[in-house]
Write an enzyme that holds these catalytic residues in place. Structure first.
Site: not given
Length: 279
Positions: A152, A155, A208
């Site tokens: 995360e 990202h 991803e």
């Protein structure tokens, strides 16, 4: 039918102008270094969506979400659980400079939110949330938890949200032109675009995969076994067994290709893990 035909003609006529306008508002941005895992894709960001503006909007939305969770008695309820998540996160943060030095100065913040949802996220600028559903249902080891938090964080480091918002905002330029002619559509505002990107729209396969690879490297540098990313996503996959669409119909990599890519990435960063004291 006649209305649809008219709109199609307008779209055809304005298409080139809208594309040119959108492209003119975008520029190539190098958000991170490639790292040992080799993330080198060129990214295009809209000049209408500055890094600073998006981080400010993210901070405001995060403060609202945290405030709501606190009011509902759903913020950092389990002290031991919260300490564990924050300790792992702090170790990962110490190594974000390997990908982008400026991120060491971000105002990182981490909270655990009580929710049955198996989820975690990191907003632009380093605002992190881990849901109790992920911890309770996946039952991750520290290394597996480092893998999902690192994913995360990646990202945010790659500014994937800004990239998606840029696409939406650039598209809205074309819609604004179309709106002036047809009276339909209009520009999206930054706040609603960020909310949609963060909590509604899925990440692309490319995003991803990049987050997987960077997350694996962050974990390895922090002393967590990078191979745990493989077992983590296997656990994730088992929760949705039988319900996942074929890869070509999905925006996410299939479990098989994800495991293969993560294994390759983990092997690349094993020396970093060993240097950090891992075995």
């Amino acid at each position: 039918m006649h209305t649809k035909t008219a709109i199609s003609r307008v779209l055809s006529g304005l298409g080139a102008a809208c594309v040119i306008t959108a492209l003119a508002a975008c520029s190539t941005v190098q958000t991170t270094g490639s790292g040992s895992v080799g993330v080198e894709r060129k990214q295009y960001m809209s000049s209408m969506v500055s890094e600073q503006a998006l981080e400010q909007e993210a901070a405001q939305q995060y403060a609202t979400l945290v405030g709501q969770a606190k009011a509902q008695g759903a913020l950092d309820v389990d002290a031991a659980q919260t300490r564990r998540v924050q300790a792992i996160t702090q170790k990962l943060i110490q190594h974000v400079g390997s990908f982008r030095p400026d991120a060491t100065n971000w105002k990182w913040e981490t909270h655990v939110l009580s929710s049955d949802e198996v989820n975690a996220w990191c907003m632009p600028g380093g605002k992190i949330a881990v849901y109790t559903g992920l911890i309770n249902k996946i039952k991750p080891t520290d290394a597996e938890l480092a893998a999902v938090i690192g994913h995360e964080m990646a990202h945010a480091l790659r500014e994937h949200s800004r990239e998606q918002v840029s696409q939406k905002m650039a598209t809205s330029v074309g819609l604004s032109v179309l709106s002036a002619v047809t009276g339909v559509g209009g520009a999206a505002d930054l706040g609603s675009a960020l909310s949609e990107v963060m909590f509604t729209l899925p990440n692309s396969r490319t995003h991803e995969t990049e987050a997987d690879r960077i997350g694996v490297e962050l974990a390895a540098r922090a002393g967590y076994d990078p191979r745990a990313a493989v077992t983590l996503w296997q656990k994730m996959g088992s929760l949705s067994a039988g319900s996942s669409p074929p890869e070509f119909l999905s925006t996410h990599p299939s479990a098989a290709s994800r495991s293969s890519d993560l294994t390759e990435a983990a092997n690349k960063v094993m020396p970093l893990y060993q240097q950090a004291g891992g075995k």
